[in-house]
Design an enzyme around this catalytic site. Structure first.
Site, PDB file in Angstrom:
ATOM      1  CG  HIS A  80      -1.988  -0.583   1.200  1.00 55.84           C
ATOM      2  ND1 HIS A  80      -2.859  -0.615   1.572  1.00 55.84           N
ATOM      3  CD2 HIS A  80      -2.339  -1.652   0.006  1.00 55.84           C
ATOM      4  CE1 HIS A  80      -4.030  -2.317   1.449  1.00 55.84           C
ATOM      5  NE2 HIS A  80      -3.104  -2.500   0.207  1.00 55.84           N
ATOM      6  CE1 TYR A 208      -4.978   3.090   8.673  1.00 56.38           C
ATOM      7  CE2 TYR A 208      -5.786   4.021  11.443  1.00 56.38           C
ATOM      8  CZ  TYR A 208      -4.390   3.506  10.467  1.00 56.38           C
ATOM      9  OH  TYR A 208      -4.182   2.512  10.033  1.00 56.38           O
ATOM     10  N   PRO A 300      -3.773   0.100  18.750  1.00 53.30           N
ATOM     11  CG  PRO A 300      -5.640  -0.703  18.505  1.00 53.30           C
ATOM     12  CD  PRO A 300      -5.360  -0.302  19.463  1.00 53.30           C
ATOM     13  CE  LYS A 304       4.394   3.211  14.129  1.00 50.86           C
ATOM     14  NZ  LYS A 304       3.841   2.394  12.130  1.00 50.86           N
ATOM     15  CE1 TYR A 392      -0.937   3.876   9.422  1.00 48.13           C
ATOM     16  CE2 TYR A 392      -0.205   2.613   7.924  1.00 48.13           C
ATOM     17  CZ  TYR A 392      -1.286   2.717   8.786  1.00 48.13           C
ATOM     18  OH  TYR A 392      -1.895   2.092   7.737  1.00 48.13           O
TER      19      TYR A 392
HETATM   20  P1  RFL Z   1       2.244 -11.961  21.852  1.00 52.65           P
HETATM   21  O1  RFL Z   1       1.360 -11.638  20.229  1.00 52.65           O
HETATM   22  O2  RFL Z   1       0.825 -11.616  22.760  1.00 52.65           O
HETATM   23  O3  RFL Z   1       3.031 -13.354  22.412  1.00 52.65           O
HETATM   24  C1  RFL Z   1       3.254 -13.434  23.293  1.00 52.65           C
HETATM   25  C2  RFL Z   1       3.075 -15.225  22.792  1.00 52.65           C
HETATM   26  O4  RFL Z   1       3.073 -15.072  24.542  1.00 52.65           O
HETATM   27  C3  RFL Z   1       2.668 -16.522  25.507  1.00 52.65           C
HETATM   28  N1  RFL Z   1       2.533 -17.076  27.208  1.00 52.65           N
HETATM   29  C4  RFL Z   1       3.482 -16.727  27.588  1.00 52.65           C
HETATM   30  N2  RFL Z   1       4.233 -17.878  27.231  1.00 52.65           N
HETATM   31  C5  RFL Z   1       4.515 -18.779  28.028  1.00 52.65           C
HETATM   32  N3  RFL Z   1       4.470 -19.305  29.199  1.00 52.65           N
HETATM   33  C6  RFL Z   1       4.054 -17.872  29.941  1.00 52.65           C
HETATM   34  N4  RFL Z   1       3.701 -17.988  30.803  1.00 52.65           N
HETATM   35  C7  RFL Z   1       2.493 -17.252  28.600  1.00 52.65           C
HETATM   36  N5  RFL Z   1       2.183 -16.459  29.310  1.00 52.65           N
HETATM   37  C8  RFL Z   1       2.375 -15.696  27.431  1.00 52.65           C
HETATM   38  C9  RFL Z   1       1.203 -16.162  24.668  1.00 52.65           C
HETATM   39  O5  RFL Z   1       0.643 -17.345  25.111  1.00 52.65           O
HETATM   40  C10 RFL Z   1       1.769 -15.747  23.193  1.00 52.65           C
HETATM   41  O6  RFL Z   1       1.955 -16.751  22.068  1.00 52.65           O
HETATM   42  O7  RFL Z   1       2.778 -10.822  21.611  1.00 52.65           O
HETATM   43  P2  RFL Z   1       4.269 -10.420  20.636  1.00 52.65           P
HETATM   44  O8  RFL Z   1       5.406 -11.714  20.203  1.00 52.65           O
HETATM   45  O9  RFL Z   1       5.161  -9.417  21.021  1.00 52.65           O
HETATM   46  O10 RFL Z   1       3.405  -9.507  19.587  1.00 52.65           O
HETATM   47  C11 RFL Z   1       2.826  -8.633  19.634  1.00 52.65           C
HETATM   48  C12 RFL Z   1       2.197  -8.338  18.653  1.00 52.65           C
HETATM   49  O11 RFL Z   1       1.160  -9.543  18.737  1.00 52.65           O
HETATM   50  C13 RFL Z   1       0.633  -7.110  19.030  1.00 52.65           C
HETATM   51  O12 RFL Z   1       1.736  -6.099  19.492  1.00 52.65           O
HETATM   52  C14 RFL Z   1       0.049  -6.709  18.411  1.00 52.65           C
HETATM   53  O13 RFL Z   1      -0.523  -7.361  17.867  1.00 52.65           O
HETATM   54  C15 RFL Z   1      -0.650  -5.440  18.296  1.00 52.65           C
HETATM   55  N6  RFL Z   1      -1.603  -4.534  16.587  1.00 52.65           N
HETATM   56  C16 RFL Z   1      -1.140  -4.213  15.853  1.00 52.65           C
HETATM   57  N7  RFL Z   1       0.260  -4.506  15.674  1.00 52.65           N
HETATM   58  C17 RFL Z   1       0.636  -4.166  14.632  1.00 52.65           C
HETATM   59  O14 RFL Z   1       2.389  -3.849  14.026  1.00 52.65           O
HETATM   60  N8  RFL Z   1      -0.083  -3.302  13.680  1.00 52.65           N
HETATM   61  C18 RFL Z   1      -1.727  -4.090  13.427  1.00 52.65           C
HETATM   62  O15 RFL Z   1      -1.879  -3.085  12.546  1.00 52.65           O
HETATM   63  C19 RFL Z   1      -1.743  -3.808  15.199  1.00 52.65           C
HETATM   64  N9  RFL Z   1      -3.141  -4.441  14.844  1.00 52.65           N
HETATM   65  C20 RFL Z   1      -2.891  -5.116  17.080  1.00 52.65           C
HETATM   66  C21 RFL Z   1      -3.099  -4.396  15.865  1.00 52.65           C
HETATM   67  C22 RFL Z   1      -3.218  -5.564  18.525  1.00 52.65           C
HETATM   68  C23 RFL Z   1      -4.526  -5.279  18.541  1.00 52.65           C
HETATM   69  N10 RFL Z   1      -5.523  -6.207  19.600  1.00 52.65           N
HETATM   70  C24 RFL Z   1      -5.903  -7.372  19.930  1.00 52.65           C
HETATM   71  C25 RFL Z   1      -4.464  -5.754  20.437  1.00 52.65           C
HETATM   72  C26 RFL Z   1      -5.016  -4.951  16.076  1.00 52.65           C
HETATM   73  C27 RFL Z   1      -5.469  -5.527  17.153  1.00 52.65           C
HETATM   74  C28 RFL Z   1      -6.702  -5.382  17.705  1.00 52.65           C
HETATM   75  C1  PHB Z   2      -5.780  -4.465  10.876  1.00 48.99           C
HETATM   76  O1  PHB Z   2      -5.362  -4.482  10.120  1.00 48.99           O
HETATM   77  O2  PHB Z   2      -5.927  -5.419  12.460  1.00 48.99           O
HETATM   78  C2  PHB Z   2      -4.868  -3.142  11.334  1.00 48.99           C
HETATM   79  C3  PHB Z   2      -4.487  -1.816  10.742  1.00 48.99           C
HETATM   80  C4  PHB Z   2      -4.149  -0.988  10.811  1.00 48.99           C
HETATM   81  C5  PHB Z   2      -4.465  -0.110  11.951  1.00 48.99           C
HETATM   82  C6  PHB Z   2      -5.008  -1.496  13.037  1.00 48.99           C
HETATM   83  C7  PHB Z   2      -5.272  -3.061  12.826  1.00 48.99           C
HETATM   84  O3  PHB Z   2      -3.914   0.824  12.557  1.00 48.99           O
END
Ligand code: RFL
Ligand code: PHB
Length: 397
Positions: A80, A208, A300, A304, A392
């Site tokens: 994109h 957005y 989110p 990032k 971004y």
């Molecule tokens: P995770 O993905 O939470 O993985 C952590 C893992 O550790 C395990 N765990 C354990 N394992 C052993 N012993 C324990 N005691 C444990 N406790 C936990 C868990 O089961 C899990 O498997 O962390 P990690 O790897 O640091 O990754 C971070 C990302 O997942 C997170 O920052 C993103 O998903 C945030 N996020 C977004 N980030 C982006 O860069 N671009 C996006 O577009 C974006 N959109 C989002 C998002 C997060 C969202 N939510 C649900 C908060 C959109 C949403 C809606």
């Molecule tokens: C997503 O596609 O889940 C998404 C994209 C952009 C954002 C947050 C989440 O800023």
């Protein structure tokens, strides 16, 4: 010490958590010939079932390529060149490519995780899923340990270094004495209700939307699968939202042309995520290094979270490679400070995007006019657009 009879193993780097941070670190170390073991409390299916991020910065794509897991991403990811902002009934495009010559890639976190899990399995490096009672020991000394229970039996893993990649609710950060860490935090009075649907995205790029009734985001996973979000109060439950209520709310927050183009369908997934800013300082405690959501959370809005996890992990992998390949431990000493400089810039940007686009309960007329003026300024100023674009697509690693 582990009681007699408990199976003991040893490795150089014990990685706690098999989310994107833990899996990517494991892969970067494996490629560099550094032994590591991943310990995860959930099953592979559970880890893959979490629908989360969708946007990858260029630096994240490069890190995945370096880890040898970018073939499908290069084939299926959607590049994109910009995003759109919708407010006051119209859409305004911010063209990253024209402004700074860089882009982002749409490729779901689920797919990143799937590719990393496949590479891990192919490498033969050990992973322990469904590990219960994971605990961290002696990371302030020379020989840390991770203990866990698997299929009812206790195990001890001796290591040089523990990488705490276990997300916001994990055990790693919680194992550090409170007096040794400082927490910076902001909770927002709203969350995002997200829906995944097998419908074509409403626009070619992400939209957005800022609306007096609340924020909305139109995102996607592919040309046939959409991801939409609407701002809801933090007290809201997903069970209160029928598909029809979700689509009506989303439509009401978009400009008329976008609302009219929206194709709706049954939701495949529906969940609410709270919005929070959080930083733990430092990110290193003796031989324990925190990476990703274990150390910091961003709302989110700036896309990032996953990208920050990837940049921490690249910094940590490089420091461990310097230590093991060249006997240079100085890079490990710099880990926390280096990561935090980048983390705080992403925190700032995510907080700013959130403040710019959401409706804040209790905001007065002055606050609302200032917010509208900032949106107006943003879309009419090349300098302001450029600043958004730089942040971004991702600041340099
Ligand atoms: P995770 O993905 O939470 O993985 C952590 C893992 O550790 C395990 N765990 C354990 N394992 C052993 N012993 C324990 N005691 C444990 N406790 C936990 C868990 O089961 C899990 O498997 O962390 P990690 O790897 O640091 O990754 C971070 C990302 O997942 C997170 O920052 C993103 O998903 C945030 N996020 C977004 N980030 C982006 O860069 N671009 C996006 O577009 C974006 N959109 C989002 C998002 C997060 C969202 N939510 C649900 C908060 C959109 C949403 C809606
Ligand atoms: C997503 O596609 O889940 C998404 C994209 C952009 C954002 C947050 C989440 O800023």
């Amino acid at each position: 010490m582990a009681p007699n009879g408990i199976p003991r193993a040893s490795t150089r780097v014990a990685i706690v958590g098999a989310g994107p941070a833990g899996l990517l670190l494991g892969q970067l170390l494996t490629v560099a010939g550094i032994d590591n073991v991943i310990i995860e409390q959930r099953s592979p299916a559970y880890v893959l079932g979490r629908i989360r991020a969708g946007i990858l910065e260029c630096g994240t794509v490069e890190a995945l390529a370096r880890a040898g897991v970018a073939a499908r991403l290069h084939e299926e990811g959607l590049v994109h060149h910009g995003i759109e902002l919708s407010f006051d009934g119209a859409r305004h495009r911010i063209d990253f490519h024209a402004l700074i010559g860089r882009d982002v890639t749409v490729y779901g976190q689920t797919e990143v995780t799937r590719d990393l899990m496949a590479a891990r399995a192919a490498s033969g490096m050990p992973s322990v899923y469904e590990a219960a009672g994971v605990s961290l020991h002696d990371f302030d000394g020379a020989r840390p340990q991770v203990r866990y229970r698997k299929d009812g039996a206790w195990h001890v893993l001796d290591c040089d270094v523990i990488a705490g990649c276990d997300g916001f609710h994990g055990v790693s950060r919680a194992s550090v004495p409170g007096a040794a860490r400082r927490i910076f935090e902001r909770e927002y009075p709203f969350g995002w209700l997200g829906v995944l649907s097998e419908t074509p995205p409403v626009a070619d790029e992400l939209v957005y939307a800022s609306h007096p009734q609340g924020f909305a985001l139109c995102s996607m996973r592919s040309k046939t699968r959409s991801r939409y979000y609407v701002q809801v109060p933090s007290t809201e439950q997903a069970a209160n939202w029928s598909d029809a209520r979700f689509w009506d709310t989303l439509r009401s927050r978009l400009d008329p042309a976008t609302a009219q183009a929206l194709v709706t369908g049954p939701s495949i997934e529906k969940s609410i995520a709270p919005l929070r800013s959080f930083v733990c300082e430092p990110m290193r405690f003796g031989r324990l290094f925190l990476a990703g959501d274990a150390a910091h959370i961003v709302p989110p809005t700036g896309a990032k979270g996953l990208n920050l996890a990837a940049s921490d992990v690249v910094t940590l992998a490089d420091a461990l490679i310097a230590r093991y390949a060249h006997g240079d431990a100085h890079e490990l000493d710099l880990y926390s400070e280096r990561c935090l400089r980048r983390v705080w810039k992403a925190e700032r940007f995510s907080w700013w995007m959130t403040s710019l686009l959401h409706s804040f309960p209790g905001a007065d007329d002055f606050a609302r006019r200032i917010q509208r003026a900032e949106l107006d300024y943003l879309v009419s100023s090349k300098a302001a657009c450029r600043s958004l674009a730089e942040n971004y697509v991702g600041l340099p690693h």
